[in-house]
Design an enzyme around this catalytic site. Structure first.
Site, short mmCIF file in Angstrom:
data_model
loop_
_atom_site.label_atom_id
_atom_site.label_comp_id
_atom_site.label_asym_id
_atom_site.label_seq_id
_atom_site.Cartn_x
_atom_site.Cartn_y
_atom_site.Cartn_z
N VAL A 418 0.90 -1.35 -0.07
CA VAL A 418 -0.08 0.10 0.11
C VAL A 418 0.71 1.17 0.03
O VAL A 418 0.77 2.29 0.93
CB VAL A 418 -0.89 -0.17 1.17
CG1 VAL A 418 -2.20 0.98 0.97
CG2 VAL A 418 -1.50 -1.27 1.28
N HIS A 419 1.97 1.21 -0.85
CA HIS A 419 2.76 2.48 -1.02
C HIS A 419 2.55 3.09 -2.63
O HIS A 419 3.38 3.04 -3.44
CB HIS A 419 4.16 1.89 -0.92
CG HIS A 419 4.38 1.55 0.50
ND1 HIS A 419 5.64 0.66 0.63
CD2 HIS A 419 3.98 1.82 1.52
CE1 HIS A 419 5.51 0.52 2.02
NE2 HIS A 419 4.53 1.23 2.59
N LEU A 420 1.25 3.47 -2.78
CA LEU A 420 0.78 3.91 -4.08
C LEU A 420 1.54 5.11 -4.46
O LEU A 420 1.67 5.97 -3.72
CB LEU A 420 -0.78 4.03 -4.05
CG LEU A 420 -1.69 2.55 -3.93
CD1 LEU A 420 -2.83 2.86 -3.47
CD2 LEU A 420 -1.42 1.76 -5.18
#
Length: 481
Positions: A418-420
């Site tokens: 979840v490191h968009l």
């Protein structure tokens, strides 16, 4: 008369510093946030994203290989995702910034952004050293006390020849070292806590859902909310790498064919909106300790970085992987070549878009993750760690040695950090996929900017939390000229 000189949509990691710095400079700023205050139980740095359905998160769906769907929580509170993450606060590296600059964004070189990194931090370990800051709004500290697990991993990493990296925010050679964290007194210091204080010129309104940007004669003049219209001289979207491109699309700014298919007007045909999504795909290898190994503090302490891989032992059980007292070793690809996209539901375009991650579509990504998993197993088998490992999960030995079988295991096991980033990326004139220029101005619409990790050409090779705050600081410099 406008309601504000600048309306900032999203009181998250980048929106809070941007709004605060603009107000300090004398601008009249209105900061809008869909969520409210951070629940008390989320302030503990050892906690992370709350359960599905929590009012503190947007629960986005990501589609992974094999058609698997996973939840991607995004912060829906003052502080945004900085209020629900693990407290990992590591800067983008000089190599990351050099890559962004080489892609036509010289305002984002390491030399250009270093003052913003320094200004935001109060580094309580090395703040007096060159390249670091003291007295800034975000406290930065590294875990001091080790544990049997940390000490064994440190010895294993050293035995395999990897260097020490005592300061992961120094921009030096990657290696093994403690993780800088935005934690003070055991509490996560999110962007709202760090930056939002009463000051002339800054108005913060929570519980306000923005629906679209209002564009008149080619210029953004405000936003439409559930409660009415807010007018402003300039609009800044800081709603995150999902929220900001989604608002652009709902405002008629994006790929024309996609907009028409969803029944949305085409205000500006910008093919790059919602495309070029990058992230950090990861897998977890569970292992069962041979004896009780109590952890002092939260799950994170140190990590091994090898450039485009990160190996991170968790010091507390990780329920989604393993059982009982199992610990896990996380393996993440930090420089993904595959690219995903945001997908609207044509029948319900206002609903949250889903993310098609398209992990492992590039051979280079599969190769490097194979190498990462094999390195993780080598560490667990090393002389310093083997006495602590009763048994190891993850790929069996026969799968580990077979590239094709290991690729199959990766497809079934891969998750997302979840490191968009990249969903509304910056780029120079002539870059057809660029949504904003390097001053973060949306192409084709005057008075509209995007300021969050969606503008990064790709996700940095470290977790993006510190970089997101830097974005807000750097954007304030660019807005103020």
């Amino acid at each position: 008369m406008a309601d504000a000189e600048v309306v900032v949509v999203g009181a998250g990691s980048a929106g809070c510093p941007l709004a605060a710095r603009l107000a300090e400079a004398g601008r009249r700023v209105l900061l809008l946030e869909a969520g409210g205050d951070v629940p008390a139980d989320l302030r503990d740095a050892g906690s992370m994203a709350p359960v599905p359905g929590s009012p503190a998160t947007w629960d986005v769906t990501a589609v992974l290989p094999e058609g698997r769907s996973v939840r991607v929580p995004r912060g829906r509170v003052l502080g945004g995702s900085s209020a629900i993450n693990g407290g990992y606060f590591v800067r983008a590296t000089p190599a990351d910034c050099a890559g962004w600059a080489a892609a036509g964004n010289d305002l984002w070189s390491y030399e250009a952004v270093l003052p913003a990194f320094r200004r935001l931090e109060d580094d309580r370990d090395v703040g007096g050293r060159p390249g670091h800051g003291t007295g800034g709004p975000v406290p930065v500290q590294r875990p001091a006390q080790g544990s049997a697990v940390v000490d064994a991993f440190a010895a294993a990493v050293d035995a395999l020849g990897f260097p020490a990296e005592p300061d992961k925010n120094a921009g030096g050679e990657p290696g093994w070292g403690p993780i800088p964290m935005n934690v003070a007194g055991g509490l996560r210091v999110d962007a709202a806590t760090a930056y939002l204080r009463p000051q002339p010129g800054l108005t913060v309104r929570s519980g306000v859902q923005v629906r679209r940007v209002l564009v008149e004669r080619g210029r953004a003049v405000g936003v439409a909310t559930d409660d009415g219209v807010v007018r402003a001289d300039e609009v800044v979207l800081a709603a995150g790498a999902v929220g900001s491109p989604h608002l652009l699309l709902l405002s008629g700014i994006g790929p024309a064919a996609l907009l028409r298919a969803a029944g949305l007007p085409v205000v500006v045909d910008l093919p790059g909106v919602g495309t070029d999504v990058s992230d950090h795909p990861d897998v977890y290898l569970p292992w069962t300790p041979s004896r009780p190994l109590p952890a002092d503090g939260g799950p994170l302490h140190s990590a091994l970085n090898t450039g485009d891989l990160e190996l991170q032992p968790w010091l507390t059980p990780f329920p989604p992987v393993g059982t009982g007292d199992d610990l896990v070793l996380r393996v993440a690809l930090q420089a993904e070549e595959s690219r995903g996209r945001l997908v609207l539901d044509p029948a319900h375009p206002t609903a949250l878009p889903r993310i098609e991650q398209r992990y492992l579509t590039e051979e280079a990504d599969r190769r490097r993750l194979r190498e990462g998993v094999r390195l993780a197993v080598e560490l667990l088998r090393s002389a310093p760690l083997a006495p602590l490992v009763a048994r190891r999960g993850g790929p069996p030995d026969d799968v580990l040695t077979d590239d094709g079988a290991l690729d199959d295991w990766l497809r079934r096991s891969i998750g997302t950090a979840v490191h968009l980033a990249g969903s509304a990326r910056m780029g120079p004139d002539g870059d057809a996929g660029a949504v904003v220029d390097q001053r973060l101005r949306v192409r084709g619409v005057e008075g509209l900017r995007v300021v969050d990790t969606s503008v990064l050409p790709w996700t940095p090779s470290r977790g993006p939390a510190a970089t997101a705050v830097m974005l807000g600081e750097r954007a304030a410099e660019l807005v103020l000229g």
